[in-house]
Design a protein around this motif. Structure first.
Motif, PDB file in Angstrom:
ATOM      1  N   ASP A   1       5.573   4.911  -7.308  1.00  0.00           N
ATOM      2  CA  ASP A   1       5.972   3.597  -6.813  1.00  0.00           C
ATOM      3  C   ASP A   1       5.552   3.460  -5.357  1.00  0.00           C
ATOM      4  O   ASP A   1       5.215   4.455  -4.702  1.00  0.00           O
ATOM      5  CB  ASP A   1       7.482   3.405  -6.939  1.00  0.00           C
ATOM      6  CG  ASP A   1       7.895   1.942  -6.899  1.00  0.00           C
ATOM      7  OD1 ASP A   1       7.006   1.075  -7.101  1.00  0.00           O
ATOM      8  OD2 ASP A   1       9.073   1.649  -6.672  1.00  0.00           O
ATOM      9  N   ALA A   2       5.572   2.232  -4.864  1.00  0.00           N
ATOM     10  CA  ALA A   2       5.210   1.950  -3.477  1.00  0.00           C
ATOM     11  C   ALA A   2       6.246   1.029  -2.862  1.00  0.00           C
ATOM     12  O   ALA A   2       6.996   0.349  -3.567  1.00  0.00           O
ATOM     13  CB  ALA A   2       3.823   1.302  -3.394  1.00  0.00           C
ATOM     14  N   ALA A   3       6.307   1.017  -1.542  1.00  0.00           N
ATOM     15  CA  ALA A   3       7.210   0.125  -0.815  1.00  0.00           C
ATOM     16  C   ALA A   3       6.468  -0.418   0.393  1.00  0.00           C
ATOM     17  O   ALA A   3       5.665   0.282   1.012  1.00  0.00           O
ATOM     18  CB  ALA A   3       8.462   0.862  -0.370  1.00  0.00           C
ATOM     19  N   VAL A   4       6.715  -1.670   0.724  1.00  0.00           N
ATOM     20  CA  VAL A   4       6.057  -2.290   1.867  1.00  0.00           C
ATOM     21  C   VAL A   4       7.068  -3.120   2.645  1.00  0.00           C
ATOM     22  O   VAL A   4       7.941  -3.752   2.066  1.00  0.00           O
ATOM     23  CB  VAL A   4       4.867  -3.170   1.413  1.00  0.00           C
ATOM     24  CG1 VAL A   4       5.333  -4.327   0.562  1.00  0.00           C
ATOM     25  CG2 VAL A   4       4.054  -3.664   2.610  1.00  0.00           C
ATOM     26  N   SER A   5       6.975  -3.075   3.951  1.00  0.00           N
ATOM     27  CA  SER A   5       7.822  -3.879   4.820  1.00  0.00           C
ATOM     28  C   SER A   5       6.961  -4.965   5.444  1.00  0.00           C
ATOM     29  O   SER A   5       6.234  -4.732   6.406  1.00  0.00           O
ATOM     30  CB  SER A   5       8.442  -3.005   5.914  1.00  0.00           C
ATOM     31  OG  SER A   5       9.236  -3.778   6.783  1.00  0.00           O
ATOM     32  N   GLY A   6       6.993  -6.160   4.863  1.00  0.00           N
ATOM     33  CA  GLY A   6       6.114  -7.244   5.282  1.00  0.00           C
ATOM     34  C   GLY A   6       4.997  -7.426   4.284  1.00  0.00           C
ATOM     35  O   GLY A   6       4.805  -6.614   3.383  1.00  0.00           O
ATOM     36  N   ASN A   7       4.233  -8.509   4.412  1.00  0.00           N
ATOM     37  CA  ASN A   7       3.133  -8.766   3.485  1.00  0.00           C
ATOM     38  C   ASN A   7       1.954  -9.430   4.200  1.00  0.00           C
ATOM     39  O   ASN A   7       1.925 -10.644   4.341  1.00  0.00           O
ATOM     40  CB  ASN A   7       3.585  -9.653   2.334  1.00  0.00           C
ATOM     41  CG  ASN A   7       2.514  -9.805   1.264  1.00  0.00           C
ATOM     42  OD1 ASN A   7       1.747  -8.884   1.030  1.00  0.00           O
ATOM     43  ND2 ASN A   7       2.469 -10.967   0.635  1.00  0.00           N
ATOM     44  N   PRO A   8       0.982  -8.642   4.683  1.00  0.00           N
ATOM     45  CA  PRO A   8       0.971  -7.171   4.624  1.00  0.00           C
ATOM     46  C   PRO A   8       1.925  -6.584   5.655  1.00  0.00           C
ATOM     47  O   PRO A   8       2.433  -7.271   6.525  1.00  0.00           O
ATOM     48  CB  PRO A   8      -0.481  -6.827   4.964  1.00  0.00           C
ATOM     49  CG  PRO A   8      -0.911  -7.929   5.861  1.00  0.00           C
ATOM     50  CD  PRO A   8      -0.228  -9.176   5.350  1.00  0.00           C
ATOM     51  N   GLY A   9       2.156  -5.283   5.534  1.00  0.00           N
ATOM     52  CA  GLY A   9       3.049  -4.598   6.455  1.00  0.00           C
ATOM     53  C   GLY A   9       2.929  -3.101   6.283  1.00  0.00           C
ATOM     54  O   GLY A   9       1.998  -2.604   5.649  1.00  0.00           O
TER      55      GLY A   9
END
Length: 213
Positions: free
Chosen positions: A88-96
């Motif tokens: 799995d992946a996690a991101v803070s912001g888009n992109p971030g």
């Protein structure tokens, strides 16, 4: 691989509580503290916001999961195959800031982790996580299957292409170098690992989930 994994640590219960900027200072608060509650975050803002909230909102969602599917639907889907790994992946912001990882489905033991990377997207992270998992299983000559909850990433892997619209910049150069390596691996290796979509509606969040939803 990525260097300088900067994280922030929220401690809800410990010798001292609050947000800490290094693992060592966090560790001091939780070592020999029975029932310590803590979690890492990619940004200081996320860690501070978490501290204002409840530990259970960030850690224990999966324990209280109740599927909304009917019994017939659940019977048709069946149970997860625990001879597997999950990614799995996690991101803070888009992109971030983005990171990804892989865990053993049954034990949830972390098998690999990469990031955070600057200016990434969740789809790129999911794609990289799958390829990383495929390479690991091939290296270990493992017959395990691989679970992901991203249909987009599965399609990218099958096409051996990262069809992102994200533009390359100086900030995400290291990330795209990893993408190029992943595509190169797919084009130069064969694998027998079966990639399977994780049934979130039946089983809850994928075990590799970062718990930040």
């Amino acid at each position: 691989m990525a260097k300088g994994k900067k994280k922030y640590y929220t401690v809800w219960k410990g010798h001292k509580t609050g947000v800490f900027e290094t693992w060592n200072t966090c560790k001091e608060q939780i070592t020999n503290f029975q029932g310590a509650q803590y979690k890492s975050f990619l940004t200081l803002e996320a860690a501070k916001n978490a501290f204002k909230g409840n530990y259970k909102d960030y850690i224990e969602k999966s324990k209280t999961f109740r599927s909304q599917l009917t019994k017939n639907q659940l019977d048709k889907i069946g149970q997860p195959n625990y001879n597997s790994i999950c990614v799995d992946a996690a991101v803070s912001g888009n992109p971030g800031k983005m990171e990804y990882r892989g865990v053993d489905t049954k034990t949830k033991k972390q098998l690999f982790s990469q990031g955070p990377f600057e200016e990434g997207t969740n789809n790129i992270g999911e794609f990289l996580a799958i390829v990383h998992g495929l390479a690991l299983l091939k290296k270990n000559n493992s017959a395990y299957i691989l679970y992901t909850d991203s249909k987009t990433a599965i399609s990218w892997v099958k096409k051996k292409a990262c069809n992102t619209k994200l533009k390359r910049t100086d900030k995400n150069q290291a990330l795209f170098q990893l993408v190029d390596r992943a595509i190169n691996w797919l084009n130069n290796h064969t694998y027998t690992t079966v990639i399977v979509k994780w049934e979130t509606k039946a089983w809850g969040e994928i075990p590799a989930d970062f718990g930040r939803k």
